[in-house]
Design an enzyme around this catalytic site. Structure first.
Site, short mmCIF file in Angstrom:
data_model
loop_
_atom_site.label_atom_id
_atom_site.label_comp_id
_atom_site.label_asym_id
_atom_site.label_seq_id
_atom_site.Cartn_x
_atom_site.Cartn_y
_atom_site.Cartn_z
N SER A 245 -1.42 58.18 52.31
CA SER A 245 -0.38 57.45 52.73
C SER A 245 -0.88 56.43 53.47
O SER A 245 -1.48 55.37 53.13
CB SER A 245 0.70 58.63 53.51
OG SER A 245 1.85 58.00 53.69
N ASP B 14 3.58 51.24 53.66
CA ASP B 14 2.19 51.86 53.56
C ASP B 14 1.45 52.08 52.28
O ASP B 14 2.00 51.48 51.25
CB ASP B 14 2.42 53.13 54.54
CG ASP B 14 3.25 54.07 53.79
OD1 ASP B 14 3.75 53.82 52.73
OD2 ASP B 14 3.10 55.32 53.81
N ASP C 208 1.30 54.43 49.94
CA ASP C 208 1.96 54.97 48.79
C ASP C 208 3.48 54.40 48.92
O ASP C 208 3.98 55.19 47.94
CB ASP C 208 1.74 56.52 48.86
CG ASP C 208 2.39 57.33 49.97
OD1 ASP C 208 2.49 56.63 51.12
OD2 ASP C 208 2.80 58.51 49.93
N ASP D 151 5.93 55.35 50.38
CA ASP D 151 7.01 56.19 51.11
C ASP D 151 7.78 55.86 52.23
O ASP D 151 8.79 56.34 52.79
CB ASP D 151 6.53 57.82 51.15
CG ASP D 151 5.67 58.00 52.12
OD1 ASP D 151 5.03 56.94 52.67
OD2 ASP D 151 5.56 59.22 52.55
#
Length: 451
Positions: free
Chosen positions: A96, A233, A235, A237
């Site tokens: 992440s 960020d 990834d 999400d």
């Protein structure tokens, strides 16, 4: 926190605690737990992601599980692909917003929701037992590759509708969002300027999208006279937003605005957030018929409460949003499209943000070895009774004490050896006075816990 899984899956420094051997065991454990079926696997841009992905896939195949490898994919795309291909679970190889030396493994359920702590504990038990399902040579799982990006974009276009087009600067932080977020914005009809949009495991900026890390995005939005800046960020999400004036919009403000917009769009209902969210959200959504429900920190806790209450929207004050009408996976890319739809309907973010009440929020991190966290929290629980006069106490995740004009949250980090203090007050003077007392309580508790 479990032995391997923290508040957001497994997340460790690569080739120290997170090794190919552990990744293999996670694949074996997940395959053994499921027994049969299909698992979608996607990765972020980190240099170690392919290595770990191949280990996880090997473990799954050896238990007879079929695997759909979607390759480089932001977490929201993994969640979408699970439902698209009617899979039984999904795995994202990602850390992440952590620095590049980290990576992680996060497991998703068939409805797109992250695995609960209970399910993660079952995986841990299987890993530690070493009792993995083994199949014969002719029952080994089948591996195929798919690319669900086109289907994802088509589905978003069915849900998001714009009357006008805008100039959007998209900063994907060299993460997995690079392959999807700018392209989606273009297909929505917007003029897109890409920033840090080449998918590299060598990140140019800090991955957590905050005011400091998005300083360049702010400059580009201003220089290009853009209508909006969107950031993600590693990834994707999460979402970070820069307004039309080039200012980073605080997480609490974007959380409040989008929650209010969802209430206007879908009618009154419950908004789910976490114990570290401030009063601004409650105060802003109340006139629109919104009722705020607080839960533990982490997207899985938010998703669980959304399912339980039939909530309209869920989000954390970290830019992690879940739109249950879309999916139970946190989705910064869909969130970006939703923010553009909001400004299309309601006007510029810089003007909308003025409607959200502002309070003073302070945060502190105090070093605390993981093995002393539990005892330190017990001591803190005893001391807050003596140190503070409060009206309400919430202990679902750490300890949050509230009064009508302030609140303090004491919480052990799920990913780092630190204790976190978050507080909010109506004035800076009051906030600083509360923080001084809160820090003293925590430092004394850690010292006593260490004996």
């Amino acid at each position: 926190m479990g032995k391997y899984f923290g508040t957001s899956g497994i997340r460790e420094v690569v080739n120290e605690k997170l090794t190919p051997e552990l990744a293999l065991k996670v694949g074996l454990a997940l395959g053994s737990y499921l027994g049969e079926g299909t698992v979608v696997v996607g990765v972020d841009t980190r240099t170690s992601s392919e290595m770990l992905k191949n280990a996880v896939i090997s473990g799954l195949l050896s238990t007879g599980i079929d695997v759909i490898d979607i390759g480089l994919a932001p977490t929201p795309l993994t969640g979408f692909a699970i439902k698209l291909y009617d899979a039984d679970a999904g795995v994202t190889i990602t850390a992440s917003h952590n620095p590049p030396e980290y990576n992680g493994i996060k497991v998703w359920d068939k409805d797109g929701m992250a695995y609960t702590q209970e399910k993660e504990r079952k995986l841990e038990e299987i890993i530690d037992s070493g009792k993995f399902k083994k199949v014969a040579w002719n029952e080994i799982g089948k591996l195929r590759e798919e690319d669900p990006k086109r289907e994802y974009i088509n589905e978003v276009l069915k849900n998001i509708h714009l009357e006008n087009s805008y100039t959007i600067v998209v900063d994907t932080g060299n993460g997995a969002g690079s392959i999807l977020s700018p392209y989606l914005q273009r297909e929505l009809g917007n003029r897109v300027i890409g920033l840090n949009s080449h998918p590299s495991g060598f990140f140019i900026r800090e991955l957590e999208p905050n005011a400091k890390s998005l300083a360049m995005l702010s400059k580009v939005v201003k220089a290009m006279n853009a209508d909006l800046g969107i950031a993600h960020d590693g990834d994707a999400d999460r979402i970070g937003v820069v307004d039309d004036a080039g200012n980073f919009v605080e997480y609490e403000v974007t959380l409040s605005l989008i929650a209010g917009y969802m209430l206007k769009k879908f009618g009154k209902g419950k908004i789910v957030t976490t114990v570290d969210a401030g009063f601004a959200l409650d105060d802003y959504v109340r006139p629109f018929g919104g009722e705020v429900v607080r839960t533990k920190v982490g997207d899985v806790a938010v998703a669980e409460e959304l399912k339980k209450h039939g909530g309209i929207f869920g989000g954390e004050p970290s830019g992690t949003w879940i739109m249950p009408q879309w999916n139970l996976t946190p989705d910064g890319i869909f969130a970006g499209a939703l923010v553009v739809e909001m400004i299309d309907r309601l006007g510029p973010i810089s003007e909308l943000a003025k409607e959200v009440p502002r309070y003073v929020t302070l945060r502190a991190k105090i070093p605390c070895p993981n093995e002393f966290k539990k005892r330190a929290m017990e001591i803190i629980a005893e001391r807050v009774l003596k140190e503070f006069e409060y009206e309400k106490l919430i202990d679902i995740d750490g300890i949050r004490i509230e009064n009508s004009d302030w609140w303090i949250l004491f919480r052990p980090s799920g990913t780092e050896p630190i204790m976190r203090i978050t507080l909010e007050a109506h004035t800076r003077e009051r906030a600083e006075e509360l923080m001084k007392r809160a820090e003293r309580v925590v430092k004394e508790a850690i010292k006593e816990a260490q004996g």
